[in-house]
Design a protein around this motif. Sequence first.
Motif, PDB file in Angstrom:
ATOM      1  N   LEU A   1     122.890  -9.518 -64.334  1.00 29.74           N
ATOM      2  CA  LEU A   1     121.872  -9.208 -65.335  1.00 29.74           C
ATOM      3  C   LEU A   1     121.756  -7.704 -65.573  1.00 29.74           C
ATOM      4  CD1 LEU A   1     119.219 -11.796 -64.153  1.00 29.74           C
ATOM      5  CD2 LEU A   1     120.399 -11.828 -66.354  1.00 29.74           C
ATOM      6  N   LEU A   2     121.832  -6.918 -64.502  1.00 26.06           N
ATOM      7  CA  LEU A   2     121.787  -5.466 -64.665  1.00 26.06           C
ATOM      8  C   LEU A   2     123.010  -4.980 -65.435  1.00 26.06           C
ATOM      9  CD1 LEU A   2     120.524  -4.429 -61.113  1.00 26.06           C
ATOM     10  CD2 LEU A   2     119.256  -4.224 -63.258  1.00 26.06           C
ATOM     11  N   GLY A   3     124.187  -5.569 -65.142  1.00 21.01           N
ATOM     12  CA  GLY A   3     125.389  -5.215 -65.880  1.00 21.01           C
ATOM     13  C   GLY A   3     125.282  -5.572 -67.348  1.00 21.01           C
ATOM     14  N   ALA A   4     124.726  -6.748 -67.632  1.00 17.01           N
ATOM     15  CA  ALA A   4     124.547  -7.156 -69.029  1.00 17.01           C
ATOM     16  C   ALA A   4     123.608  -6.214 -69.759  1.00 17.01           C
ATOM     17  CB  ALA A   4     124.020  -8.587 -69.088  1.00 17.01           C
ATOM     18  N   ALA A   5     122.558  -5.769 -69.062  1.00 19.75           N
ATOM     19  CA  ALA A   5     121.621  -4.840 -69.687  1.00 19.75           C
ATOM     20  C   ALA A   5     122.307  -3.516 -70.016  1.00 19.75           C
ATOM     21  CB  ALA A   5     120.430  -4.613 -68.765  1.00 19.75           C
ATOM     22  N   LEU A   6     123.162  -3.031 -69.118  1.00 23.76           N
ATOM     23  CA  LEU A   6     123.866  -1.772 -69.359  1.00 23.76           C
ATOM     24  C   LEU A   6     124.877  -1.912 -70.496  1.00 23.76           C
ATOM     25  CD1 LEU A   6     124.473  -0.598 -65.673  1.00 23.76           C
ATOM     26  CD2 LEU A   6     122.824   0.318 -67.315  1.00 23.76           C
ATOM     27  N   VAL A   7     125.604  -3.044 -70.519  1.00 27.15           N
ATOM     28  CA  VAL A   7     126.625  -3.247 -71.554  1.00 27.15           C
ATOM     29  C   VAL A   7     125.990  -3.336 -72.933  1.00 27.15           C
ATOM     30  CG1 VAL A   7     128.328  -4.887 -72.446  1.00 27.15           C
ATOM     31  CG2 VAL A   7     128.324  -4.284 -70.023  1.00 27.15           C
ATOM     32  N   THR A   8     124.868  -4.004 -73.026  1.00 22.39           N
ATOM     33  CA  THR A   8     124.205  -4.179 -74.323  1.00 22.39           C
ATOM     34  C   THR A   8     123.338  -2.998 -74.706  1.00 22.39           C
ATOM     35  OG1 THR A   8     122.365  -5.346 -73.250  1.00 22.39           O
ATOM     36  CG2 THR A   8     124.197  -6.686 -74.073  1.00 22.39           C
ATOM     37  N   GLY A   9     123.224  -2.045 -73.799  1.00 20.83           N
ATOM     38  CA  GLY A   9     122.409  -0.874 -74.096  1.00 20.83           C
ATOM     39  C   GLY A   9     120.924  -1.117 -74.004  1.00 20.83           C
ATOM     40  N   ALA A  10     120.541  -2.218 -73.382  1.00 24.78           N
ATOM     41  CA  ALA A  10     119.117  -2.538 -73.259  1.00 24.78           C
ATOM     42  C   ALA A  10     118.462  -1.631 -72.219  1.00 24.78           C
ATOM     43  CB  ALA A  10     118.946  -4.003 -72.855  1.00 24.78           C
ATOM     44  N   SER A  11     117.295  -1.160 -72.539  1.00 25.91           N
ATOM     45  CA  SER A  11     116.546  -0.333 -71.604  1.00 25.91           C
ATOM     46  C   SER A  11     115.973  -1.205 -70.493  1.00 25.91           C
ATOM     47  CB  SER A  11     115.411   0.388 -72.321  1.00 25.91           C
ATOM     48  OG  SER A  11     114.571   1.049 -71.398  1.00 25.91           O
ATOM     49  N   LEU A  12     115.990  -0.695 -69.270  1.00 25.51           N
ATOM     50  CA  LEU A  12     115.418  -1.430 -68.139  1.00 25.51           C
ATOM     51  C   LEU A  12     113.938  -1.120 -67.950  1.00 25.51           C
ATOM     52  CD1 LEU A  12     118.310  -1.154 -65.521  1.00 25.51           C
ATOM     53  CD2 LEU A  12     117.686  -3.111 -66.940  1.00 25.51           C
TER      54      LEU A  12
END
Length: 294
Positions: free
Chosen positions: A57-68
Motif C-alpha cells: 500500500l505504501l508503494g502504491a501510494a508512492l507510485v501514484t503520487g498520493a500524499s500520505l
Amino acid sequence: MPQARQASWTAGGLILIGLAAMLWGTSGSVMMVLADRAAASALLVGLARLWIAALFLLGAALVTGASLVVAPRDRWRCLVMGACMAGYQAAYFPAVTLGGIVIVALVAICSAPLVIAALAPWLLGERQSRPVHVALGLGVLGTALLVAAPGAALPPRFVGGALLALVAGLAYALYVLAAKATLRRSPPLPTTALTFAIGAMLLTPALAWTEAPLTQVALGWPWLAYLGGVATAGAYAIYTIGLRQVPASVAGVTTLLEPLTATILGVALFGERLGAAGVGGALCLVTALGMLLA
C-alpha cells in the motif's frame, strides 16, 4: 440526491466491498496450505500479512503520487484503526487453534456486523431502514448455517477460542466504524497504507514468541505474498473505496460474503461437504445481498 443516482453509487460500492469480502474468503484456504507446507504459525501469518500489505500500500501510494498525509483530526483514528487491525490478527488466528474454525467463524464473522449496526447510529449518525435490518438478520442466519457443521464436536478449549473470536469481531467492527468516519475527510489509499503500517509495527513484538520465523517465511513466501498483497492490501484498498459510498451497517452485511466464499473453496478444493443447511445458508446470504441492492 435523486433515488436512481443513490442506488447507482450504492451498487458500485457494494460490488467493491463484495469483491473484497470474497478475497478475504480465500485466506482460510491459504492458511491451510501455509500450515501444511511451511509449518507456519498463525501469529506469524497474521504479522506477515500486515507487513506485506503495508509495503504494498505504501508503494502504491508512492507510485501514484498520493500524499500520505491525512486530515489532522483523523490521525488519532488511524492509530485506532492500526491497533484494531493488530488486535484482530492477534485474536483471530490463536482463536482458530483454540476453538476451531467453525466456532471462530460463527462468533467473529457474525458478531462484527451486529456491532457495526448497533454502534453506527450513535457514532456515525446513520439511519437504518427496515430492509437493512432484515438483510442483517438473514446474513447472520446464513452465516450460521454455513459454518455450523451439524453434529460437529466442540473442541475442548472452545470457550477460550470463542472469547478471542468475539474480541476479533469487535476489533474489526471498530476498524470499520473508525474508517467510515475517517474517509469523510481523508483519501482511501493513504488512510489504508498508514493503518496497516501502524498495525504491523504494533504486532511486530509478537516475533519474540514465534519459533524460526525466517524459516517459515522462506518456505511459505509465495502464499504469504498472495495473502498480504492480494487478499489483504488489494482487498482492503477496494473495500475502503467502497466504504466511502456505502453506510457502515450495509458494508457489514455485505462482508458476510467472506464465509460464503470460504465455504465454496472448502467444498471445491478440500472436499468438504456443504449439505442442506449450507445450501440454505448460501441462499440466505444471496437474498440478503439482493435486498441491499434492491
